[in-house]
Design a protein around this motif. Structure first.
Motif, PDB file in Angstrom:
ATOM      1  N   LEU A 101       0.831  -1.184   0.000  1.00  0.00           N
ATOM      2  CA  LEU A 101       0.000   0.000   0.000  1.00  0.00           C
ATOM      3  C   LEU A 101       0.877   1.250   0.000  1.00  0.00           C
ATOM      4  O   LEU A 101       2.050   1.196   0.425  1.00  0.00           O
ATOM      5  CB  LEU A 101      -0.900   0.021   1.241  1.00  0.00           C
ATOM      6  CG  LEU A 101      -2.061  -0.970   1.275  1.00  0.00           C
ATOM      7  CD1 LEU A 101      -2.670  -1.008   2.675  1.00  0.00           C
ATOM      8  CD2 LEU A 101      -3.116  -0.613   0.245  1.00  0.00           C
ATOM      9  N   VAL A 125      -1.129   5.526   3.384  1.00  0.00           N
ATOM     10  CA  VAL A 125      -2.216   4.643   3.806  1.00  0.00           C
ATOM     11  C   VAL A 125      -1.729   3.703   4.902  1.00  0.00           C
ATOM     12  O   VAL A 125      -2.419   3.465   5.899  1.00  0.00           O
ATOM     13  CB  VAL A 125      -2.791   3.862   2.614  1.00  0.00           C
ATOM     14  CG1 VAL A 125      -3.894   2.910   3.074  1.00  0.00           C
ATOM     15  CG2 VAL A 125      -3.330   4.819   1.557  1.00  0.00           C
ATOM     16  N   LYS A 169      -6.938  -4.780 -13.217  1.00  0.00           N
ATOM     17  CA  LYS A 169      -6.817  -4.159 -11.911  1.00  0.00           C
ATOM     18  C   LYS A 169      -7.080  -5.181 -10.798  1.00  0.00           C
ATOM     19  O   LYS A 169      -7.830  -6.136 -10.989  1.00  0.00           O
ATOM     20  CB  LYS A 169      -7.780  -2.989 -11.779  1.00  0.00           C
ATOM     21  CG  LYS A 169      -7.506  -1.862 -12.777  1.00  0.00           C
ATOM     22  CD  LYS A 169      -8.510  -0.737 -12.639  1.00  0.00           C
ATOM     23  CE  LYS A 169      -8.202   0.375 -13.643  1.00  0.00           C
ATOM     24  NZ  LYS A 169      -9.174   1.500 -13.548  1.00  0.00           N
ATOM     25  N   PHE A 212     -10.972  -3.737   2.551  1.00  0.00           N
ATOM     26  CA  PHE A 212     -10.536  -3.580   3.923  1.00  0.00           C
ATOM     27  C   PHE A 212     -11.715  -3.944   4.833  1.00  0.00           C
ATOM     28  O   PHE A 212     -12.865  -3.600   4.542  1.00  0.00           O
ATOM     29  CB  PHE A 212     -10.130  -2.138   4.208  1.00  0.00           C
ATOM     30  CG  PHE A 212      -8.894  -1.655   3.499  1.00  0.00           C
ATOM     31  CD1 PHE A 212      -7.888  -1.012   4.207  1.00  0.00           C
ATOM     32  CD2 PHE A 212      -8.728  -1.804   2.123  1.00  0.00           C
ATOM     33  CE1 PHE A 212      -6.754  -0.532   3.570  1.00  0.00           C
ATOM     34  CE2 PHE A 212      -7.601  -1.329   1.479  1.00  0.00           C
ATOM     35  CZ  PHE A 212      -6.603  -0.695   2.192  1.00  0.00           C
ATOM     36  N   ASP A 221     -10.712   7.594   8.788  1.00  0.00           N
ATOM     37  CA  ASP A 221     -11.671   7.272   7.727  1.00  0.00           C
ATOM     38  C   ASP A 221     -13.048   7.022   8.326  1.00  0.00           C
ATOM     39  O   ASP A 221     -13.167   6.439   9.416  1.00  0.00           O
ATOM     40  CB  ASP A 221     -11.239   6.033   6.946  1.00  0.00           C
ATOM     41  CG  ASP A 221      -9.927   6.223   6.199  1.00  0.00           C
ATOM     42  OD1 ASP A 221      -9.558   7.395   5.953  1.00  0.00           O
ATOM     43  OD2 ASP A 221      -9.277   5.211   5.865  1.00  0.00           O
ATOM     44  N   ARG A 248     -12.138   0.960   3.317  1.00  0.00           N
ATOM     45  CA  ARG A 248     -11.696   1.257   1.961  1.00  0.00           C
ATOM     46  C   ARG A 248     -11.904   0.069   1.018  1.00  0.00           C
ATOM     47  O   ARG A 248     -11.809  -1.098   1.426  1.00  0.00           O
ATOM     48  CB  ARG A 248     -10.214   1.631   1.949  1.00  0.00           C
ATOM     49  CG  ARG A 248      -9.904   2.934   2.664  1.00  0.00           C
ATOM     50  CD  ARG A 248      -8.405   3.185   2.718  1.00  0.00           C
ATOM     51  NE  ARG A 248      -8.135   4.461   3.383  1.00  0.00           N
ATOM     52  CZ  ARG A 248      -7.513   5.498   2.800  1.00  0.00           C
ATOM     53  NH1 ARG A 248      -7.062   5.396   1.558  1.00  0.00           N
ATOM     54  NH2 ARG A 248      -7.321   6.622   3.477  1.00  0.00           N
ATOM     55  N   GLY A 291      -9.752  -0.769  -2.163  1.00  0.00           N
ATOM     56  CA  GLY A 291      -8.549  -0.336  -2.872  1.00  0.00           C
ATOM     57  C   GLY A 291      -8.508  -0.910  -4.276  1.00  0.00           C
ATOM     58  O   GLY A 291      -8.807  -2.083  -4.487  1.00  0.00           O
ATOM     59  N   TYR A 323      -5.930  -1.304  -7.505  1.00  0.00           N
ATOM     60  CA  TYR A 323      -4.533  -1.214  -7.939  1.00  0.00           C
ATOM     61  C   TYR A 323      -4.448  -1.512  -9.422  1.00  0.00           C
ATOM     62  O   TYR A 323      -4.851  -2.587  -9.885  1.00  0.00           O
ATOM     63  CB  TYR A 323      -3.674  -2.199  -7.155  1.00  0.00           C
ATOM     64  CG  TYR A 323      -2.202  -2.135  -7.499  1.00  0.00           C
ATOM     65  CD1 TYR A 323      -1.399  -1.120  -6.986  1.00  0.00           C
ATOM     66  CD2 TYR A 323      -1.620  -3.088  -8.331  1.00  0.00           C
ATOM     67  CE1 TYR A 323      -0.043  -1.065  -7.288  1.00  0.00           C
ATOM     68  CE2 TYR A 323      -0.270  -3.038  -8.637  1.00  0.00           C
ATOM     69  CZ  TYR A 323       0.522  -2.016  -8.118  1.00  0.00           C
ATOM     70  OH  TYR A 323       1.857  -1.957  -8.426  1.00  0.00           O
ATOM     71  N   TRP A 344      -2.420   3.213  -7.004  1.00  0.00           N
ATOM     72  CA  TRP A 344      -3.588   2.894  -6.175  1.00  0.00           C
ATOM     73  C   TRP A 344      -4.641   3.991  -6.257  1.00  0.00           C
ATOM     74  O   TRP A 344      -4.312   5.174  -6.372  1.00  0.00           O
ATOM     75  CB  TRP A 344      -3.177   2.762  -4.711  1.00  0.00           C
ATOM     76  CG  TRP A 344      -2.497   1.483  -4.341  1.00  0.00           C
ATOM     77  CD1 TRP A 344      -1.160   1.274  -4.241  1.00  0.00           C
ATOM     78  CD2 TRP A 344      -3.122   0.248  -3.973  1.00  0.00           C
ATOM     79  NE1 TRP A 344      -0.902  -0.017  -3.848  1.00  0.00           N
ATOM     80  CE2 TRP A 344      -2.094  -0.674  -3.677  1.00  0.00           C
ATOM     81  CE3 TRP A 344      -4.449  -0.166  -3.878  1.00  0.00           C
ATOM     82  CZ2 TRP A 344      -2.346  -1.986  -3.279  1.00  0.00           C
ATOM     83  CZ3 TRP A 344      -4.707  -1.479  -3.482  1.00  0.00           C
ATOM     84  CH2 TRP A 344      -3.669  -2.372  -3.192  1.00  0.00           C
ATOM     85  N   GLN A 345      -5.886   3.594  -6.188  1.00  0.00           N
ATOM     86  CA  GLN A 345      -7.010   4.478  -5.926  1.00  0.00           C
ATOM     87  C   GLN A 345      -7.843   3.852  -4.816  1.00  0.00           C
ATOM     88  O   GLN A 345      -7.821   2.631  -4.614  1.00  0.00           O
ATOM     89  CB  GLN A 345      -7.882   4.665  -7.172  1.00  0.00           C
ATOM     90  CG  GLN A 345      -7.267   5.524  -8.260  1.00  0.00           C
ATOM     91  CD  GLN A 345      -8.256   5.770  -9.387  1.00  0.00           C
ATOM     92  OE1 GLN A 345      -8.978   4.863  -9.785  1.00  0.00           O
ATOM     93  NE2 GLN A 345      -8.288   6.995  -9.898  1.00  0.00           N
ATOM     94  N   PHE A 346      -8.610   4.671  -4.098  1.00  0.00           N
ATOM     95  CA  PHE A 346      -9.401   4.160  -2.981  1.00  0.00           C
ATOM     96  C   PHE A 346     -10.797   4.756  -2.999  1.00  0.00           C
ATOM     97  O   PHE A 346     -10.984   5.966  -3.140  1.00  0.00           O
ATOM     98  CB  PHE A 346      -8.721   4.470  -1.645  1.00  0.00           C
ATOM     99  CG  PHE A 346      -7.380   3.813  -1.499  1.00  0.00           C
ATOM    100  CD1 PHE A 346      -7.271   2.503  -1.076  1.00  0.00           C
ATOM    101  CD2 PHE A 346      -6.225   4.511  -1.833  1.00  0.00           C
ATOM    102  CE1 PHE A 346      -6.030   1.888  -0.967  1.00  0.00           C
ATOM    103  CE2 PHE A 346      -4.976   3.910  -1.721  1.00  0.00           C
ATOM    104  CZ  PHE A 346      -4.879   2.587  -1.294  1.00  0.00           C
ATOM    105  N   ASP A 400     -11.851   8.423  -7.539  1.00  0.00           N
ATOM    106  CA  ASP A 400     -10.991   8.193  -6.384  1.00  0.00           C
ATOM    107  C   ASP A 400     -11.523   8.998  -5.197  1.00  0.00           C
ATOM    108  O   ASP A 400     -11.821  10.187  -5.308  1.00  0.00           O
ATOM    109  CB  ASP A 400      -9.571   8.642  -6.732  1.00  0.00           C
ATOM    110  CG  ASP A 400      -8.562   8.287  -5.657  1.00  0.00           C
ATOM    111  OD1 ASP A 400      -8.858   7.409  -4.831  1.00  0.00           O
ATOM    112  OD2 ASP A 400      -7.473   8.897  -5.639  1.00  0.00           O
TER     113      ASP A 400
END
Length: 776
Positions: free
Chosen positions: A603, A607, A625, A630, A637, A641, A643, A645, A652-654, A711
């Protein structure tokens, strides 16, 4: 071609038989014939004892169901609740819908119960301490649920039985030892004995006789420690003296010990005797020579033979059961077969490997539809093994039944085709899943419902041991799925399971290895440690064993489009929390088809700086991808999340997933447990609470769509299925951790739970076939 119900049932029985016989299921084996091949026992209901305290089980008061007996007509049960000093009553007129009838205080600790006519006879311990022992036999009117009379016994009772003709009641007076005194070493006065109650006339006029058991055993002869009693049709009582490793036969009319003999010893091979360092792994490769049987429960299987459950206590425990002739000769011994059985079905309690293994606690016998059956209850593996006794001196394994945690008392009610097991463990205050219960099984024309997964053999003829399944992934074609075990075990593995078999066949294990040192290489890219609790090179070294196998926490698995697997490993520890130092990060591993680590994805540092102990719980690959779920929200937060990839861009985007609110009366939390790609950039997640049994509320499948989601956005979700009704179809206590979901090529959706490695868990693993679901 579809199998008939009978053919399927026979297949289940014979498949299970291989487990008990230790033979390979990949080749021919001689299988003794069984009676009634189309009939099996299946669980029809589980009565949680807490329902006697509050109908919705929202009270955390510990309860217990230890020993159970039935009214003469088999329509009501009475059980001992030692924790509350009560006996409880349950109406089983409809065995699929048991109803609590209330409780009755005993003025002491009830230890055992039997029924004679309209009376329940309850053995009650009233001892002030281990030296000043006392007890009584309380006679209870079953219909009125009131005390009729009390008979003083002079010592601490532990087991009670009545003769078939109703003339005698035998009460074992154990006068148990103080385990905190001299580490529990024997001898410790006072010695135990047997009390015979002559049931002539009204209960108030019953008389007692004392049978001395001192001086019989070679071990601690001055301190007899009788444990359990059973009476045959000739009014001969067999008494186990557990710590003395001895057995005595008493003629009840005369009160004389007619025979006594040592229970003997067994040399066990191909068993697991090691559980350190914890958690470890199950390796059926060790030998234990001359292990004393130290039997606990005992039951006559004919006038001349009886069976013992060799639980063990002070010096022994042979992990199986034995059939003895009345002269003391061993007619049959189960050896290592019960240990192999629980390993094959995922019920090995590895934390007990160095002690007494699965610990057979009790036995019961009954004739159902003309067939004699022996039932063996395993306390540590929480199962009942059922044996066809139709062939003399050759018990034939028929099936295995799941039970709530730690079955103690077992009762056959052949007149109603029912079998009852009382499971005593209950701890709602510290666990969300442990509730004491009465397990009700029915003998019926139906295939065995359990197990849903069982393993094939290794090359040495022992079963592939498995447990703690934490993720699921389907092969692109056919009926094969892949599962993983989590951090409970060292040397993590991937399991290949053929779901077309009944039960599903765990046919191959793939050990995850790191021969190229990919994990150690992470040390070069770790950020500088900010405090002593940060993840460092020492922690990395602990993830790899000397043989190259790894100690990860694999919680998610997916097939890689280029071959091999993706594994999501949950991190350990919480940043900034000294009590939970960060011992590993949340990592994605690319594995070859043979389990070799080829690459590791981390990660972003910003993060990782938010890490909480509830991290990666699932992984999926779709459209170039990787998508990871999580479990719960990390520091700062509002939601957990999701995630994403990009495998090409390595970025990464979340997104954030909104969880359902906590709905359980036991509070707890709600989180994610799995993510599965279902096409078109859509995914199914498991959302669940950390509650089991009567407290379970949130067990759901939701669909999310990542198309066009930016994102940092909060996702929307669509309910696919509330699976709580599916979990209740097992007729057991609802399992807590549903952690694996996959969809076969034919559209059949599969769901599996994690049994926590049978650690404070009854070990049930259910592979649910949910059928085709609307995933669009």
């Amino acid at each position: 071609m579809k199998k008939s119900a009978i053919a399927l049932a026979v297949g289940v029985a014979l498949s299970g038989l291989l487990a008990a016989c230790g033979g390979s299921d990949d080749g021919p084996v001689d299988i003794p014939s069984v009676s009634n091949p189309g009939k099996f026992f299946n669980r029809t209901a589980t009565f949680a004892v807490c329902a006697q305290v509050g109908s919705s089980c929202e009270d955390s008061t510990p309860t217990a169901a230890e020993i159970v007996a039935a009214s003469e007509d088999g329509m009501a049960l009475v059980y001992t609740n030692s924790l509350k000093g009560e006996v409880g009553f349950v109406d089983i007129t409809d065995p699929a819908a048991p109803k609590g009838l209330g409780m009755l205080a005993m003025g002491g600790e009830p230890t055992s119960v039997t029924v004679l006519g309209g009376h329940a006879l309850v053995a009650v311990n009233t001892s002030a301490n281990f030296v000043n022992a006392s007890g009584k036999l309380v006679v209870v009117d079953m219909a009125k649920r009131s005390i009729v009379t009390e008979i003083q016994l002079g010592g601490q009772p532990d087991s009670v039985a009545r003769s078939k003709d109703g003339q005698y009641v035998a009460v074992v007076i154990e006068n148990e030892r103080d385990e905190s005194l001299n580490k529990g070493a024997l001898p410790q006065a006072p010695s135990g004995y047997l009390t015979i109650v002559d049931t002539v006339g009204a209960p108030a006029s019953w008389k007692t006789r004392k049978v001395e058991l001192q001086g019989l055993a070679a071990l601690y002869p001055e301190d007899a420690e009788p444990e359990y009693v059973s009476i045959n049709d000739d009014n001969v009582a067999v008494v186990t003296l557990q710590e003395n490793n001895h057995i005595a036969l008493v003629d009840l009319p005369t009160g004389k010990v007619t025979r006594h003999f040592s229970a003997g010893a067994v040399t066990l091979t191909q068993v697991d005797l090691t559980d350190a360092p914890r958690p470890n792994s199950v390796n059926l490769t060790e030998t234990q020579a001359n292990r004393l049987r130290e039997p606990d429960g005992v039951a006559w299987v004919s006038k001349t033979q009886f069976a013992t459950a060799n639980e063990g206590d002070w010096n022994g425990g042979s992990r199986g059961f034995t059939i003895f002739n009345a002269d003391g000769a061993v007619a049959y011994d189960a050896g290592n077969t019960l240990e192999h059985l629980v390993a094959r079905i995922g019920h090995t309690n590895d934390k007990r490997s160095d002690a007494k293994g699965n610990e057979p606690e009790n036995v019961a016998f009954g004739r159902f539809d003309g067939t004699d059956y022996l039932f063996v209850a395993s306390e540590r593996s929480s199962v009942l093994a059922v044996y066809d006794m139709g062939q003399k001196n050759q018990p034939v394994f028929k099936q295995v039944l799941p039970a709530a945690l730690a079955p103690e008392g077992v009762l056959a009610i052949p007149s109603r085709n029912l079998l009852i097991a009382a499971s005593e463990n209950d701890d709602r205050a510290t666990s969300s899943t442990l509730r004491s219960a009465l397990n009700i099984y029915q003998y019926q024309n139906a295939p065995a419902a359990y197990p849903s997964i069982q393993s094939a053999n290794r090359a040495d003829g022992t079963p592939i041991p498995w447990s703690a399944l934490s993720g699921l992934a389907a092969a692109p074609t056919g009926s094969v799925v892949y599962a993983i075990d989590d951090s409970f075990f060292r040397g993590n593995r991937i399991f290949e399971i053929d779901t077309s078999a009944k039960p599903a066949k765990l046919q191959r294990e793939i050990r995850i290895t790191d021969p190229s040192g990919k994990i150690a290489a992470l040390a070069a890219v770790l950020p500088a440690a900010k405090d002593a609790n940060a993840f460092d090179a020492t922690d990395l070294a602990a993830l790899v064993n000397a043989d190259g196998s790894v100690n990860l926490d694999p919680e998610g698995i997916a097939l890689a489009s280029g071959g091999g697997f993706w594994i999501a490993s949950e991190g350990s520890g919480t940043v900034g929390e000294a009590a939970r130092p960060v011992l590993s990060a949340n990592l994605v591993f690319k594995l070859s088809a043979t389990g070799v680590i080829e690459d590791i994805i981390q990660l972003p540092a910003e993060v990782n700086a938010k890490q909480q102990r509830f991290g990666f719980e699932g992984i999926a690959e779709s459209g170039g991808k990787l998508v990871v779920a999580f479990q719960r929200a990390w520091a700062g937060d509002a939601h957990p999340r999701i995630g994403v990839y990009d495998l090409a861009a390595k970025t990464w985007q979340f997104m954030f997933y909104p969880l359902d609110a906590v709905a359980s009366p036991n509070k707890g939390w709600v989180g994610l447990s799995e993510i599965t790609a279902v096409g078109n950039n859509r995914f199914v997640v498991i959302e669940r609470d950390n509650q089991g049994g009567p407290d379970a509320r949130v067990k759901k499948l939701y669909r999310i769509d990542l198309n066009g989601v930016a994102d940092g956005a909060t996702l929307s979700k669509t309910l696919v299925r509330d699976v709580l009704p599916d979990l209740r179809k097992t007729h057991g206590l609802v399992v807590e951790k549903i952690e694996g979901f996959a969809v076969l090529a034919n559209g059949d959706a599969l769901l599996v739970n994690d049994n926590d490695g049978v650690d404070e868990n009854n070990g049930e693993t259910w592979l649910h076939h949910l059928g085709p679901l609307n995933l669009n």
